[in-house]
Design a protein around this motif. Sequence first.
Motif, PDB file in Angstrom:
ATOM      1  N   SER A   1       0.784  -1.244   0.000  1.00 40.08           N
ATOM      2  CA  SER A   1       0.000   0.000   0.000  1.00 40.08           C
ATOM      3  C   SER A   1       0.812   1.289   0.000  1.00 40.08           C
ATOM      4  O   SER A   1       0.284   2.338   0.372  1.00 40.08           O
ATOM      5  CB  SER A   1      -0.996  -0.015   1.165  1.00 40.08           C
ATOM      6  OG  SER A   1      -0.323  -0.178   2.376  1.00 40.08           O
ATOM      7  N   PHE A   2       2.066   1.240  -0.452  1.00 37.21           N
ATOM      8  CA  PHE A   2       2.770   2.507  -0.608  1.00 37.21           C
ATOM      9  C   PHE A   2       2.023   3.323  -1.670  1.00 37.21           C
ATOM     10  O   PHE A   2       1.785   2.836  -2.782  1.00 37.21           O
ATOM     11  CB  PHE A   2       4.235   2.292  -1.025  1.00 37.21           C
ATOM     12  CG  PHE A   2       4.979   3.580  -1.174  1.00 37.21           C
ATOM     13  CD1 PHE A   2       5.381   4.283  -0.052  1.00 37.21           C
ATOM     14  CD2 PHE A   2       5.216   4.127  -2.425  1.00 37.21           C
ATOM     15  CE1 PHE A   2       6.026   5.503  -0.165  1.00 37.21           C
ATOM     16  CE2 PHE A   2       5.858   5.349  -2.557  1.00 37.21           C
ATOM     17  CZ  PHE A   2       6.262   6.034  -1.427  1.00 37.21           C
ATOM     18  N   GLY A   3       1.625   4.527  -1.319  1.00 42.38           N
ATOM     19  CA  GLY A   3       0.881   5.361  -2.269  1.00 42.38           C
ATOM     20  C   GLY A   3      -0.619   5.389  -2.011  1.00 42.38           C
ATOM     21  O   GLY A   3      -1.330   6.192  -2.597  1.00 42.38           O
ATOM     22  N   ALA A   4      -1.096   4.503  -1.125  1.00 37.64           N
ATOM     23  CA  ALA A   4      -2.519   4.549  -0.754  1.00 37.64           C
ATOM     24  C   ALA A   4      -2.716   5.662   0.275  1.00 37.64           C
ATOM     25  O   ALA A   4      -1.746   6.162   0.860  1.00 37.64           O
ATOM     26  CB  ALA A   4      -2.937   3.210  -0.161  1.00 37.64           C
ATOM     27  N   SER A   5      -3.978   6.042   0.497  1.00 35.33           N
ATOM     28  CA  SER A   5      -4.205   7.080   1.508  1.00 35.33           C
ATOM     29  C   SER A   5      -5.382   6.730   2.406  1.00 35.33           C
ATOM     30  O   SER A   5      -6.283   5.966   2.026  1.00 35.33           O
ATOM     31  CB  SER A   5      -4.420   8.432   0.848  1.00 35.33           C
ATOM     32  OG  SER A   5      -5.585   8.393   0.061  1.00 35.33           O
ATOM     33  N   TYR A   6      -5.303   7.295   3.612  1.00 39.73           N
ATOM     34  CA  TYR A   6      -6.349   7.099   4.613  1.00 39.73           C
ATOM     35  C   TYR A   6      -6.658   8.476   5.200  1.00 39.73           C
ATOM     36  O   TYR A   6      -5.752   9.155   5.692  1.00 39.73           O
ATOM     37  CB  TYR A   6      -5.841   6.145   5.704  1.00 39.73           C
ATOM     38  CG  TYR A   6      -6.833   5.925   6.823  1.00 39.73           C
ATOM     39  CD1 TYR A   6      -7.873   5.011   6.669  1.00 39.73           C
ATOM     40  CD2 TYR A   6      -6.738   6.635   8.023  1.00 39.73           C
ATOM     41  CE1 TYR A   6      -8.794   4.817   7.688  1.00 39.73           C
ATOM     42  CE2 TYR A   6      -7.653   6.440   9.040  1.00 39.73           C
ATOM     43  CZ  TYR A   6      -8.676   5.529   8.860  1.00 39.73           C
ATOM     44  OH  TYR A   6      -9.594   5.335   9.872  1.00 39.73           O
ATOM     45  N   LYS A   7      -7.897   8.898   5.113  1.00 39.68           N
ATOM     46  CA  LYS A   7      -8.311  10.237   5.574  1.00 39.68           C
ATOM     47  C   LYS A   7      -7.393  11.332   5.016  1.00 39.68           C
ATOM     48  O   LYS A   7      -6.943  12.216   5.745  1.00 39.68           O
ATOM     49  CB  LYS A   7      -8.360  10.291   7.098  1.00 39.68           C
ATOM     50  CG  LYS A   7      -9.445   9.385   7.672  1.00 39.68           C
ATOM     51  CD  LYS A   7      -9.731   9.672   9.131  1.00 39.68           C
ATOM     52  CE  LYS A   7     -10.931   8.878   9.595  1.00 39.68           C
ATOM     53  NZ  LYS A   7     -11.137   8.859  11.031  1.00 39.68           N
TER      54      LYS A   7
END
Length: 405
Positions: A176-182
């Motif tokens: 998940s490098f590059g994913a985002s959360y909030k």
Amino acid sequence: MSNDRTIPFSPPRVDEFTIEAVTSVLRSGWITTGPQTMQFEQGLSDYLGGIPVVALNSWTNACELVLRWFGVGEGDEVIIPSYTYAATANIVVHCGATPVMVDCAPGTCHMDVDAMASAITERTKVVMPVDVGGWPVDYDLFRERVTDASGLFRPKKGTPQEQLKRILFLSDAAHSFGASYKGQPVGAQADVTGYSFHAVKNLTTAEGGALAFNLPDPFDNAALTKYFKMLSLHGQSKDALSKIQGASWRYDVVEAGYKCNMTDLQAAIGNVELARYGETLERRKAICEQYAAGFNEEGFSIPPLRSELRESSYHLFQLRLEALNERQRDEVIAKMREEEIATNVHFQPLPMLTFYKNRGYRLEDHPNAAAFYANEISLPVWYGMTDEQVRRVIDTLKRIIAGMS
Ligand SMILES: Cc1ncc(COP(=O)(O)O)c(C=O)c1O
């Protein structure tokens, strides 16, 4: 045999820029940890909004180092999902501790947060959820439950457990490098986040990994990256480059360290990849969206890609073939191969694997993982994949399934 018709599963993005970057490191005369690795670490840290990062030779060695640093050993428990790659569990075993496997939330391939909270005991030292496929877990919920259980925590003397005073929240962000959360990049939520840059990952260094440190006070996250670098090089007080550059050759060994540093050859690939990662993510997203539109019909269940809270890194497109069982799914994979399209399954739940089965883990205790696995098929996603190739994957898969009923 590969030809123009073959659609591979996830070839790396390698082109003249990559070749030039690696060649120039080879020509420079310095091929192990050095300026390229430092640049890569700085680049990763900048990407994460300034969170300190150390780059190492794999997710596996990086996260094992975290467990060892935290003092995880015999008698301790580390909570992990049963739906993950074996590396997540293996590193716990390497440390002499027990992996406590938790099932997925129903209908998903992500660790169930309530089941995780119920699995916490006085022996729990670390909780390690996995962002399977690049979809971030609900980090705030996990953090809340981990913090709620602080009263149970029994710190081991002489370890960082005494400073943290609670269970360590370590994220397996191999996908998940590059994913985002909030709105924040994955890396800004857990205490420590581990990434993988293995050859099939979105951003590759051939083999490689990194840790992002986000521990609360009194930890000094920047100092920790230096400490981990030292640990990754035998516990030596100076790395090879500073030994030859400094005034003195003399060095010390301050710990019985490990050997899992990243080389400049690897980092050179990473630096090229990182500079164009925005473009890579955009293309992966477009491919996943084309799949999502193509399979938006009865009989298919498409993976989450975007919500108000989260955005995927679009690492895997984990389609579920709702009407099929495990044997039929395997038949689909074989028929896709005959059509020269590579697909995959992520993952076989860990209790299916001999080593863990022999240790007493049972698939029956993980019904949601078993159900997800049975009809999951991961479709090809890679930067250079054309719209036509995506269309062919969609049409071929539908045709094969129609022919089976
Ligand atoms: C979920 C997960 N965790 C950890 C790893 C291990 O990563 P590495 O190969 O960089 O050690 C992988 C590798 O594929 C993975 O899929």
